[in-house]
Write an enzyme that holds these catalytic residues in place. Structure first.
Site, PDB file in Angstrom:
ATOM      1  CG  ASP A 204      -1.804   1.000   1.234  1.00  0.00           C
ATOM      2  OD1 ASP A 204      -2.758   0.933   0.455  1.00  0.00           O
ATOM      3  OD2 ASP A 204      -2.013   1.743   2.333  1.00  0.00           O
ATOM      4  CD  GLU A 248      -2.020   2.797  -3.742  1.00  0.00           C
ATOM      5  OE1 GLU A 248      -3.123   3.329  -3.810  1.00  0.00           O
ATOM      6  OE2 GLU A 248      -1.503   2.605  -2.493  1.00  0.00           O
TER       7      GLU A 248
HETATM    8  C1  GLC Z   1      -4.244   2.919  -0.481  1.00  0.00           C
HETATM    9  C2  GLC Z   1      -5.364   2.236  -0.707  1.00  0.00           C
HETATM   10  C3  GLC Z   1      -6.778   3.099  -0.159  1.00  0.00           C
HETATM   11  C4  GLC Z   1      -6.240   3.594   1.320  1.00  0.00           C
HETATM   12  C5  GLC Z   1      -5.077   3.876   1.374  1.00  0.00           C
HETATM   13  C6  GLC Z   1      -4.623   4.303   3.017  1.00  0.00           C
HETATM   14  O1  GLC Z   1      -4.163   4.202  -1.349  1.00  0.00           O
HETATM   15  O2  GLC Z   1      -5.614   1.770  -1.816  1.00  0.00           O
HETATM   16  O3  GLC Z   1      -7.859   2.328  -0.289  1.00  0.00           O
HETATM   17  O4  GLC Z   1      -7.273   4.147   1.812  1.00  0.00           O
HETATM   18  O5  GLC Z   1      -4.121   3.649   0.846  1.00  0.00           O
HETATM   19  O6  GLC Z   1      -4.242   2.855   3.461  1.00  0.00           O
END
Ligand code: GLC
Length: 557
Positions: A204, A248
């Site tokens: 994440d 991500e």
């Molecule tokens: C990432 C996730 C999202 C979440 C954020 C904080 O962007 O995809 O859903 O709110 O991280 O953890």
């Protein structure tokens, strides 16, 4: 390349499927999906052709950010089951040749995590440095990820009168990765889940996670954050050999290569291609393949173990933050004309079928692209049946409504009373009575059957995941013609973003005399002239996958 050299790079031609246990299938009828329910559907996923499950956070949580706010990194949310239920799912998946990865959310914890409770209790707490604290509010605050919901990234904590960092919501304090004790904990967390059978993680918010204190003054930084990411990858490699970090990283092309570890490819194994995803929607809106073609051509070239993860939709808002303001407006106007279909000024809260007004031709063209673009495809649950979103659920979570299994009112997700469901089921033209697995499963013309065919064909076409990629020159702007080539073979894919049928003259480079292009999604073939040219017909919003069959080739098609 020889099969034996590459067989262990399983992610290069995986089919990844993202789901939230909470909204997949509720087996004990308490209104919340659970691991026992997921276990019931492992065969459904295997039948679809999924090879890697990505589980969204299933850890104990106050659930203020749908589980991305964690209070125990080693636990299983009791509403979903317990470790035994999870291990049962892992075993069943393994038995069907399916890997499982899970979200690793270690940029922050919930403010209810015992570490944060201790950290905020006093400046001398042994956990104080697990988080990032500042006596004074730093000037030059970075922007919040959630404009309109948060005003900044530092929050004053009354108890000690200091500010803590939260890149996301204020109830999600950022962990201090400069602290070796935090790093040790993160390694232990990874080690724990790997030992239990996970094949890696969807990591994440990587750029925020590895960064140091954004309030640090020049000279006070902790060194190169990428060294930390390299050490995590090395740790994963030592523990598993073939585990992956799927990151991500929603950043421009120039920066993406650094998150792969530059030319060394020793950081993230895979990254979502946010750039191509955003340009894909621009191409759809304009009925012009050029933006997507340019995005694919601008990808940094990857070394063998690294890979792109392609997606059309994920669990968050469909972010368009890397488009220019004018481009974003074009996409908004085409696919999210009402203000309440948008969020944070940058994204759309709808799923693909509703954005395309349910047009089956465009929906199929989009998924045909997803599975034929160079890289590894990632599906978000429900995409395979064409689920819509539920706009009664606020903001980004509109797309996280319960999976629709049957035509019954709860969609077969649960037998609990509707008001007890963890999230309301879609209740419009995309409701379970119109869109569900049961009715599509045995219907050869359904979207589900089509996606199954795409997956089967993708899995038979390792050049898509492994190959070099080239856009073929042709005069029609609405068409993307691309070829993927690997030592095992070559495939040509044609996609028409426009409504009008086209007839294309294409030249396929480096073909021997007598080469045929054989359709893979239907019956048909085109024999090329001796100089490699052929004529190809494509319907409005049409798509074709064609295997290049040289004389004497033994490749299956
Ligand atoms: C990432 C996730 C999202 C979440 C954020 C904080 O962007 O995809 O859903 O709110 O991280 O953890």
């Amino acid at each position: 390349m020889k099969k034996t050299d590459t067989a262990d790079l399983w992610w290069k031609n995986a089919v990844v499927y993202c789901l939230d246990v909470e909204t997949f299938l509720d087996w004990n009828n308490d209104g919340v999906g659970d691991f026992a329910g997921l276990a019931q559907r492992i065969d459904y996923l295997a039948e679809l052709g999924v090879t890697c499950l990505w589980l969204m956070p299933f850890y104990p949580t106050p659930d203020r950010d749908d589980g991305y706010d964690i209070t125990d990194f080693y636990g299983v949310d009791s509403r979903l089951g317990h470790h035994g239920d999870l291990v049962e799912v892992l075993r069943m998946a393994k038995d069907r040749g399916m890997r499982v990865i899970a979200d690793l959310v270690v940029n922050h914890t919930s403010d209810q995590h015992p570490w944060f409770k201790a950290s905020r209790s006093s400046v001398t707490s042994p956990y104080r440095d697990f988080y990032v604290w500042r006596k004074d509010l730093p000037t030059n605050q970075p922007e919040t990820v959630f404009p309109g919901q948060e005003s900044g990234v530092w929050e004053l904590d009354e108890k000690t009168g200091e500010y803590y960092l939260h890149r996301f919501y204020r109830h999600q304090p950022d962990l201090n990765v400069e602290n070796p004790a935090v790093r040790e904990e993160i390694a232990k967390i990874m080690g724990f889940w790997l030992e239990l059978g996970l094949s890696g993680f969807r990591v994440d918010a990587v750029p925020f996670f590895i960064e140091g204190d954004p309030g640090a003054v020049a000279g006070d930084e902790y060194g190169d954050p990428h060294d930390y990411l390299k050490s995590l990858r090395a740790f994963l490699g030592r523990r598993t050999g073939d585990g992956i970090l799927l990151g991500e990283v929603n950043l421009p092309r120039e920066e993406q290569l650094t998150y792969f570890g530059g030319e060394a490819f020793d950081e993230l194994t895979m990254q979502f291609d946010f750039v191509a995803m955003q340009k894909f929607y621009l191409s759809l809106a304009r009925e012009d393949a050029a933006p997507l073609a340019e995005a694919l051509a601008s990808r940094p070239r990857l070394g063998q173990p690294a890979q792109w993860a392609n997606f059309l939709r994920n669990h968050d808002e469909l972010t368009l933050d890397q488009l220019s303001d004018a481009e974003r407006d074009e996409v908004f106007t085409a696919f999210a004309p009402d203000e309440d279909m948008r969020v944070f000024g940058r994204g759309i809260i709808r799923r693909l079928p509703t954005m395309l007004s349910g047009d089956p031709r465009r929906i199929r063209m989009a998924y045909s692209l997803l599975f034929s673009m160079p890289g590894t495809p990632v599906l978000f649950y429900g995409e395979e049946i064409g689920m819509g979103e539920n706009r009664d659920i606020s903001g980004r979570e509109a797309v996280r409504s319960p999976m629709q299994w049957t035509p019954e009112p709860n969609g077969g997700f649960s037998n609990a009373k509707p008001r007890r469901l963890t999230a309301p089921v879609v209740d419009d033209g995309y409701a379970p009575r119109f869109v569900n697995v049961a009715e599509q499963r045995h219907e050869p013309g359904s979207l589900l059957s089509f996606i199954r065919t795409l997956i089967r064909t993708y899995r038979n076409s390792s050049e898509i995941g492994w190959g070099d990629f080239e856009v073929l020159d042709q005069p029609n702007r609405a068409v993307l013609a691309h070829v993927v080539s690997a030592s095992e073979g070559r495939m040509v894919a044609l996609h028409n973003f426009g409504p009008d049928p086209v007839s294309l003259e294409l030249t396929i480079p480096d073909t021997a005399a007598g080469t045929r292009l054989v359709d893979l999604l239907t019956t048909g073939e085109v024999t090329l002239s001796d100089d490699g040219a052929g004529r190809f017909e494509l319907g409005g919003y049409g798509y074709r996958w064609l295997r290049v069959i040289e004389p004497g080739s033994r490749r299956l098609y």
